[in-house]
Design a protein around this motif. Sequence first.
Motif, PDB file in Angstrom:
ATOM      1  N   ASP A  18       4.962   0.042  13.356  1.00 57.34           N
ATOM      2  CA  ASP A  18       6.036  -0.521  12.535  1.00 57.34           C
ATOM      3  C   ASP A  18       6.534   0.465  11.476  1.00 57.34           C
ATOM      4  N   THR A  39       0.285  -3.158   7.698  1.00 62.80           N
ATOM      5  CA  THR A  39       1.383  -2.679   8.533  1.00 62.80           C
ATOM      6  C   THR A  39       0.874  -1.583   9.468  1.00 62.80           C
ATOM      7  N   ARG A  73       5.469   6.522   0.228  1.00 63.57           N
ATOM      8  CA  ARG A  73       6.266   5.317   0.497  1.00 63.57           C
ATOM      9  C   ARG A  73       5.349   4.113   0.435  1.00 63.57           C
ATOM     10  N   ASN A  74       5.931   2.990   0.075  1.00 70.22           N
ATOM     11  CA  ASN A  74       5.171   1.741   0.000  1.00 70.22           C
ATOM     12  C   ASN A  74       5.404   0.903   1.246  1.00 70.22           C
ATOM     13  N   TYR A  75       4.314   0.339   1.753  1.00 70.64           N
ATOM     14  CA  TYR A  75       4.347  -0.564   2.890  1.00 70.64           C
ATOM     15  C   TYR A  75       3.448  -1.749   2.583  1.00 70.64           C
ATOM     16  N   GLN A  76       3.718  -2.851   3.220  1.00 73.23           N
ATOM     17  CA  GLN A  76       2.894  -4.047   3.059  1.00 73.23           C
ATOM     18  C   GLN A  76       1.519  -3.788   3.679  1.00 73.23           C
ATOM     19  N   GLU A  77       0.466  -4.276   3.031  1.00 72.44           N
ATOM     20  CA  GLU A  77      -0.893  -4.165   3.572  1.00 72.44           C
ATOM     21  C   GLU A  77      -0.916  -4.691   5.002  1.00 72.44           C
ATOM     22  N   GLN A  89      -4.689   2.725   5.604  1.00 72.22           N
ATOM     23  CA  GLN A  89      -5.182   2.156   4.348  1.00 72.22           C
ATOM     24  C   GLN A  89      -4.489   2.841   3.169  1.00 72.22           C
ATOM     25  N   GLU A  90      -4.585   2.238   2.016  1.00 71.30           N
ATOM     26  CA  GLU A  90      -4.001   2.763   0.785  1.00 71.30           C
ATOM     27  C   GLU A  90      -4.312   4.255   0.618  1.00 71.30           C
ATOM     28  N   MET A 125       0.853  -1.173   0.000  1.00 73.86           N
ATOM     29  CA  MET A 125       0.000   0.000   0.000  1.00 73.86           C
ATOM     30  C   MET A 125       0.894   1.229   0.000  1.00 73.86           C
ATOM     31  N   GLN A 126       0.429   2.268  -0.624  1.00 73.85           N
ATOM     32  CA  GLN A 126       1.186   3.515  -0.714  1.00 73.85           C
ATOM     33  C   GLN A 126       0.604   4.523   0.274  1.00 73.85           C
TER      34      GLN A 126
END
Length: 87
Positions: free
Chosen positions: A21, A17, A11-15, A51-52, A1-2
């Motif tokens: 973290d 997160t 930045r991108n992170y894993q859904e 959320q995204e 997700m951005q």
Amino acid sequence: MQLVGPDGKQRNYQEGTPLVDIAPDYQAAYDTPIALGVLNGREVPLQMIPQEGDRICFLDMNSVESYNTYISTFLFGPPVPEAEYVM
């Protein structure tokens, strides 16, 4: 997700997160430990999962809001029996 960070960069992170973290990625920009998240302008606990496309920010211990949140999390143990007090 951005996500859009406090610096305005994406930045991108894993859904899934949580903010707790993500906060270490931004800790260097704060004078004291991060204690509270801000998600789309609303103060939230660091356990919250953005959320995204959400805009995230953080409050460190220098803010009144974070300090009050920190104080409210103290857990007090059971009272110590009088016999155990050192006089």
